[in-house]
Design a protein around this motif. Structure first.
Motif, PDB file in Angstrom:
ATOM      1  N   ILE A  87      84.360  23.033  -0.317  1.00  0.00           N
ATOM      2  CA  ILE A  87      85.327  23.840   0.435  1.00  0.00           C
ATOM      3  C   ILE A  87      85.412  25.202  -0.225  1.00  0.00           C
ATOM      4  O   ILE A  87      85.638  25.298  -1.435  1.00  0.00           O
ATOM      5  N   ALA A  88      85.219  26.248   0.571  1.00  0.00           N
ATOM      6  CA  ALA A  88      85.408  27.619   0.098  1.00  0.00           C
ATOM      7  C   ALA A  88      86.604  28.175   0.867  1.00  0.00           C
ATOM      8  O   ALA A  88      86.557  28.288   2.098  1.00  0.00           O
ATOM      9  N   THR A  89      87.672  28.498   0.142  1.00  0.00           N
ATOM     10  CA  THR A  89      88.911  28.921   0.783  1.00  0.00           C
ATOM     11  C   THR A  89      89.158  30.400   0.548  1.00  0.00           C
ATOM     12  O   THR A  89      89.039  30.885  -0.573  1.00  0.00           O
ATOM     13  N   GLY A  90      89.517  31.086   1.638  1.00  0.00           N
ATOM     14  CA  GLY A  90      89.899  32.484   1.550  1.00  0.00           C
ATOM     15  C   GLY A  90      91.398  32.618   1.771  1.00  0.00           C
ATOM     16  O   GLY A  90      92.134  31.629   1.697  1.00  0.00           O
ATOM     17  N   GLY A  91      91.835  33.809   2.091  1.00  0.00           N
ATOM     18  CA  GLY A  91      93.259  34.057   2.296  1.00  0.00           C
ATOM     19  C   GLY A  91      93.828  33.307   3.488  1.00  0.00           C
ATOM     20  O   GLY A  91      94.939  32.770   3.426  1.00  0.00           O
ATOM     21  N   ALA A  92      93.077  33.228   4.585  1.00  0.00           N
ATOM     22  CA  ALA A  92      93.571  32.575   5.799  1.00  0.00           C
ATOM     23  C   ALA A  92      92.671  31.452   6.276  1.00  0.00           C
ATOM     24  O   ALA A  92      93.123  30.489   6.880  1.00  0.00           O
ATOM     25  N   MET A  93      91.373  31.562   6.026  1.00  0.00           N
ATOM     26  CA  MET A  93      90.401  30.609   6.560  1.00  0.00           C
ATOM     27  C   MET A  93      89.666  29.885   5.431  1.00  0.00           C
ATOM     28  O   MET A  93      89.661  30.338   4.296  1.00  0.00           O
ATOM     29  N   ALA A  94      89.014  28.787   5.832  1.00  0.00           N
ATOM     30  CA  ALA A  94      88.213  28.031   4.873  1.00  0.00           C
ATOM     31  C   ALA A  94      86.909  27.623   5.538  1.00  0.00           C
ATOM     32  O   ALA A  94      86.847  27.418   6.751  1.00  0.00           O
ATOM     33  N   SER A  95      85.870  27.502   4.732  1.00  0.00           N
ATOM     34  CA  SER A  95      84.580  26.994   5.167  1.00  0.00           C
ATOM     35  C   SER A  95      84.412  25.633   4.504  1.00  0.00           C
ATOM     36  O   SER A  95      84.371  25.538   3.281  1.00  0.00           O
ATOM     37  N   VAL A  96      84.358  24.589   5.347  1.00  0.00           N
ATOM     38  CA  VAL A  96      84.286  23.222   4.831  1.00  0.00           C
ATOM     39  C   VAL A  96      82.912  22.654   5.143  1.00  0.00           C
ATOM     40  O   VAL A  96      82.526  22.560   6.307  1.00  0.00           O
ATOM     41  N   LYS A  97      82.166  22.304   4.102  1.00  0.00           N
ATOM     42  CA  LYS A  97      80.853  21.699   4.271  1.00  0.00           C
ATOM     43  C   LYS A  97      81.016  20.186   4.300  1.00  0.00           C
ATOM     44  O   LYS A  97      81.693  19.620   3.451  1.00  0.00           O
ATOM     45  N   VAL A  98      80.373  19.556   5.314  1.00  0.00           N
ATOM     46  CA  VAL A  98      80.493  18.117   5.512  1.00  0.00           C
ATOM     47  C   VAL A  98      79.099  17.508   5.565  1.00  0.00           C
ATOM     48  O   VAL A  98      78.245  17.970   6.331  1.00  0.00           O
ATOM     49  N   ASP A  99      78.866  16.492   4.749  1.00  0.00           N
ATOM     50  CA  ASP A  99      77.616  15.742   4.808  1.00  0.00           C
ATOM     51  C   ASP A  99      77.784  14.649   5.851  1.00  0.00           C
ATOM     52  O   ASP A  99      78.710  13.837   5.768  1.00  0.00           O
ATOM     53  N   VAL A 100      76.909  14.667   6.869  1.00  0.00           N
ATOM     54  CA  VAL A 100      76.878  13.604   7.874  1.00  0.00           C
ATOM     55  C   VAL A 100      75.493  12.986   7.821  1.00  0.00           C
ATOM     56  O   VAL A 100      74.538  13.632   7.401  1.00  0.00           O
ATOM     57  N   ASN A 101      75.383  11.737   8.208  1.00  0.00           N
ATOM     58  CA  ASN A 101      74.056  11.127   8.253  1.00  0.00           C
ATOM     59  C   ASN A 101      73.180  11.984   9.147  1.00  0.00           C
ATOM     60  O   ASN A 101      73.521  12.247  10.284  1.00  0.00           O
ATOM     61  N   GLY A 102      72.064  12.422   8.632  1.00  0.00           N
ATOM     62  CA  GLY A 102      71.157  13.235   9.434  1.00  0.00           C
ATOM     63  C   GLY A 102      71.287  14.714   9.189  1.00  0.00           C
ATOM     64  O   GLY A 102      70.570  15.500   9.798  1.00  0.00           O
ATOM     65  N   GLY A 103      72.189  15.128   8.308  1.00  0.00           N
ATOM     66  CA  GLY A 103      72.282  16.556   8.045  1.00  0.00           C
ATOM     67  C   GLY A 103      73.637  16.961   7.521  1.00  0.00           C
ATOM     68  O   GLY A 103      74.453  16.129   7.119  1.00  0.00           O
ATOM     69  N   GLY A 104      73.879  18.237   7.559  1.00  0.00           N
ATOM     70  CA  GLY A 104      75.144  18.783   7.109  1.00  0.00           C
ATOM     71  C   GLY A 104      75.755  19.659   8.176  1.00  0.00           C
ATOM     72  O   GLY A 104      75.038  20.214   9.012  1.00  0.00           O
ATOM     73  N   LEU A 105      77.062  19.735   8.175  1.00  0.00           N
ATOM     74  CA  LEU A 105      77.796  20.597   9.094  1.00  0.00           C
ATOM     75  C   LEU A 105      78.723  21.487   8.291  1.00  0.00           C
ATOM     76  O   LEU A 105      79.196  21.087   7.219  1.00  0.00           O
ATOM     77  N   THR A 106      79.005  22.659   8.830  1.00  0.00           N
ATOM     78  CA  THR A 106      80.029  23.521   8.270  1.00  0.00           C
ATOM     79  C   THR A 106      81.092  23.723   9.333  1.00  0.00           C
ATOM     80  O   THR A 106      80.770  24.016  10.481  1.00  0.00           O
TER      81      THR A 106
END
Length: 139
Positions: A87-106
């Motif tokens: 998780i990369a968090t900024g002042g208002a928003m965050a980018s959450v990386k998720v490992d799913v079977n078959g790949g990754g999602l943000t």
């Protein structure tokens, strides 16, 4: 072609249902999970998408919602179970990386949502994606 869309997951088309203007395309991701994309019938024809076709599912990070468990009573068909890897968090928003079977999602979600859901690396989540927000690319 290079794209700004970070979410690009490879899979194989398992079914195509075509209507007059739109089509639904079911895709089995490399990890075994299934997703459905709703694209135009013209795109299916132009891209030559058929059962057995190799495709990449493309989803903007802003179109990925997160839940802490599967959601019932909702029209969103695509619910991919996964684990938060970063998780990369900024002042208002965050980018959450998720490992799913078959790949990754943000997922691009608010900082408040990260806090309210209690998300941290290792958290189990379900990525929710409307079928109309998935584009398909062929090789």
């Amino acid at each position: 072609m290079s794209l700004s869309i970070r979410n690009q997951i490879a899979g194989t088309v398992t079914a195509v249902t075509t209507g007059e203007a739109m089509a639904t395309v079911k895709v089995r991701l490399e990890g075994g999970q299934d997703i459905t994309a709703a694209i135009t019938a013209e795109a299916v024809k132009d891209l030559g998408i058929a059962e057995g076709s190799s495709v990449k599912a493309l989803v903007k990070a802003t179109e990925v919602a997160l839940a802490t468990a599967a959601v019932e009573g909702i029209s969103i068909r695509n619910q991919l179970a996964g684990t938060v890897s970063d998780i990369a968090t900024g002042g208002a928003m965050a980018s959450v990386k998720v490992d799913v079977n078959g790949g990754g999602l943000t997922a691009a979600i608010t900082k408040d949502a990260v806090e309210a859901l209690g998300l941290a690396a290792g958290s189990s989540v379900v990525a929710l994606i409307k079928s109309t927000e998935i584009s398909l690319a062929t090789a």
